[in-house]
Design a protein around this motif. Structure first.
Motif, PDB file in Angstrom:
ATOM      1  N   LYS A   1      -3.872  -1.398  -8.635  1.00  0.00           N
ATOM      2  CA  LYS A   1      -5.180  -0.761  -8.687  1.00  0.00           C
ATOM      3  C   LYS A   1      -5.220   0.360  -7.661  1.00  0.00           C
TER       4      LYS A   1
ATOM      5  N   SER B   1     -11.719   0.725 -10.165  1.00  0.00           N
ATOM      6  CA  SER B   1     -11.050  -0.292  -9.341  1.00  0.00           C
ATOM      7  C   SER B   1     -10.418  -1.398 -10.177  1.00  0.00           C
TER       8      SER B   1
ATOM      9  N   ASN C   1      -6.492   2.435  -4.343  1.00  0.00           N
ATOM     10  CA  ASN C   1      -6.887   2.072  -2.991  1.00  0.00           C
ATOM     11  C   ASN C   1      -8.384   2.289  -2.800  1.00  0.00           C
ATOM     12  N   ASN C   2      -8.999   1.483  -1.966  1.00  0.00           N
ATOM     13  CA  ASN C   2     -10.426   1.636  -1.694  1.00  0.00           C
ATOM     14  C   ASN C   2     -10.760   2.953  -1.007  1.00  0.00           C
TER      15      ASN C   2
ATOM     16  N   ARG D   1     -11.831   7.967  -3.785  1.00  0.00           N
ATOM     17  CA  ARG D   1     -13.175   8.059  -4.345  1.00  0.00           C
ATOM     18  C   ARG D   1     -13.128   8.274  -5.861  1.00  0.00           C
TER      19      ARG D   1
ATOM     20  N   TYR E   1       0.860  -1.193   0.000  1.00  0.00           N
ATOM     21  CA  TYR E   1       0.000   0.000   0.000  1.00  0.00           C
ATOM     22  C   TYR E   1       0.890   1.236   0.000  1.00  0.00           C
TER      23      TYR E   1
END
Length: 371
Positions: free
Chosen positions: A242, A252, A244-245, A248, A206
Motif C-alpha cells: 500500500k 490506502s 505510505n501514510n 497525500r 518502507y
C-alpha cells in the motif's frame, strides 16, 4: 540542526529551508558556513547543492562556467584557510590538485545535478515524493544502516534470521534487535528479502512511497530514489502493498501479491499497476536474478551441488570440507527459507557436529562427515 549531519544527497540540502535562506539570502542563522568548513567531503557536497539551488533560480539558462569557477574558487579558498590553521599541509596540496580538476568539470557536473533536480521537481510531484531520510527520521529504534558501495550484492542477516540480498548503490536501515509487535526496515535501492515466519510480528519494508507487509515469504523490491517506478516482485508466499501514510491523495487500499506476481507503482501518477504474469513483462523478465529463478527443491542431491546452488543464488563463497562431504546427499526443501535457515537445515541434515559460520559474504562449514 543535528539532522543535517545525516544529509548524504543533494535533495536533502535543497529541502532544508535554513539552507535555502543561507544560499539565496545570505542569512546564516544556523551556522551553515562554520558547519560546512569542518569537513572537506561535506564542503564538496554542500557546494554541489549550492550550485544546483542557484541554477534552479535561473529561469532561462544554467550558471556560466565563469560563475561556477568563481564560486568554486571562493569555497576552496575558505577551506584552505581553515586547513592552514590546522597546519595540515598534506591535505592542502591534495586540495589544490582537486580544485583545478573540479573547476574544469564543474559545468558538466552541474548539468547532471540539475537534471536530477528537474526529475524530482517536474516529473515527480513534490508533495508526494518520500525520501529515504524522511522514512528513517520517523523511527526511534536506533537504526543500523548498511550501504552497498561495492560492485556486487551483499548479504545482510537481521536479528530475526531474515536475510536481505542488497544490490549495489543501495542501502538498508534496520534495528539491531526487533522489538514490539512489528519488524520494520527501510530500503533505498534494490534488495531481495527472505523473511522468517512470525505471524505475531509482521514484517514491513518502507521504500520510497510504498509499504510492503509480509509475515514470511521471499520477494524483491526495487526503489531507487531517482527512478520513476517502484517495483515489488514476489517469489514465494504472499505480500500486501500500500502507499505510505506520508503520501497525500492516494488510496490506502492494500494490494495482495501472490508468487510470480508483481506490482509497479508509478510515482508521478500515484498509480498501482498489478502484474499477474511476470513472464509477459519485458522489464521484469530482463531484471530477474539468480536467486529468483534457481530452484531450492532438492531430491537426493549431493551436498556439494546444493552448496554451489546457494553460492550462485546469494553470490557468496562457501568453504567446506569436500573430502568429508563428497558422499553426502540430501533431500530437502529450502524454497521459502532465509539464507541462515537454509544453512541450519543443511547442517542439521548432515549431522556429526556440522556447523557453519557466516561473516558477510564468506561462509565456513565445518563437519566430521555425514550420518
Amino acid at each position: 540542526m543535528q539532522k543535517r549531519n545525516n544529509y548524504i544527497e543533494i535533495e536533502d540540502f535543497l529541502a532544508d529551508e535554513s539552507f535555502q535562506l543561507w544560499i539565496l539570502s545570505n542569512v546564516d542563522e544556523q551556522g551553515w558556513e562554520e558547519w560546512t568548513l569542518e569537513n572537506l567531503q561535506r564542503a564538496k557536497l554542500v557546494e554541489d547543492a549550492r550550485l544546483v539551488l542557484l541554477a534552479m533560480r535561473v529561469p532561462e539558462s544554467h550558471l556560466s562556467s565563469n560563475e561556477v569557477h568563481e564560486a568554486l574558487q571562493k569555497t576552496w579558498r575558505k577551506i584552505e584557510q581553515r586547513e592552514e590553521l590546522s597546519q595540515n599541509t598534506s591535505k592542502i596540496r591534495k586540495l589544490k590538485i582537486q580544485r583545478y580538476w573540479i573547476s574544469g568539470v564543474a559545468a558538466a557536473v552541474l548539468v547532471c545535478l540539475f537534471s536530477v533536480w528537474f526529475f524530482k521537481n517536474d516529473i515527480l510531484p513534490n508533495d508526494n515524493v518520500v525520501t529515504y531520510n524522511e522514512l528513517i527520521q520517523d523511527n526511534d529504534e536506533g537504526l543500523v544502516e548498511q550501504t552497498n558501495n561495492s560492485e556486487k550484492s551483499q548479504i545482510i542477516t537481521l536479528s530475526d534470521g531474515s536475510s536481505v540480498l542488497l544490490q549495489p548503490n543501495s542501502k538498508l536501515s534496520y534495528p539491531k534487535i526487533f522489538t514490539g509487535n512489528e519488524r520494520k526496515v527501510y530500503l533505498s535501492g534494490e534488495g531481495f528479502f527472505e523473511i522468517s515466519k512470525n505471524p505475531k510480528k509482521p514484517f514491513f519494508v518502507y521504500a520510497n512511497e510504498i509499504v510492503t507487509r509480509v509475515v514470511g515469504t521471499s520477494f524483491r523490491i526495487k526503489a531507487y530514489p531517482d527512478q520513476q517506478n517502484v517495483e515489488v516482485l514476489v517469489r514465494t508466499g504472499k505480500v500486501k502493498v500500500k502507499s505510505n501514510n506520508l503520501v497525500r491523495n492516494t488510496d490506502s487500499k492494500e494490494i495482495v501479491l501472490l508468487p510470480n506476481q508483481a506490482l509497479r507503482f508509478v510515482r508521478k501518477e500515484l498509480v498501482f499497476n498489478k502484474i499477474t504474469n511476470i513472464t509477459q513483462d519485458p522489464i521484469l523478465v530482463s531484471s530477474v536474478r539468480n536467486i529468483e529463478q534457481l530452484s531450492f527443491e532438492f531430491t537426493d542431491i549431493p551436498v556439494a551441488q546444493i552448496l554451489e546452488t546457494i553460492e550462485q543464488a546469494y553470490l557468496v563463497d562457501i568453504d567446506f570440507p569436500h573430502d568429508k562431504l563428497k558422499d553426502c546427499r540430501l533431500t530437502t526443501s529450502l524454497s521459502d527459507q532465509p539464507l541462515a535457515e537454509k544453512l541450519k537445515i543443511i547442517c542439521k541434515s548432515i549431522g556429526n557436529d556440522t556447523n557453519y559460520e557466516m561473516n558477510g559474504n564468506q561462509i565456513v562449514i565445518t563437519s566430521s562427515g555425514c550420518n
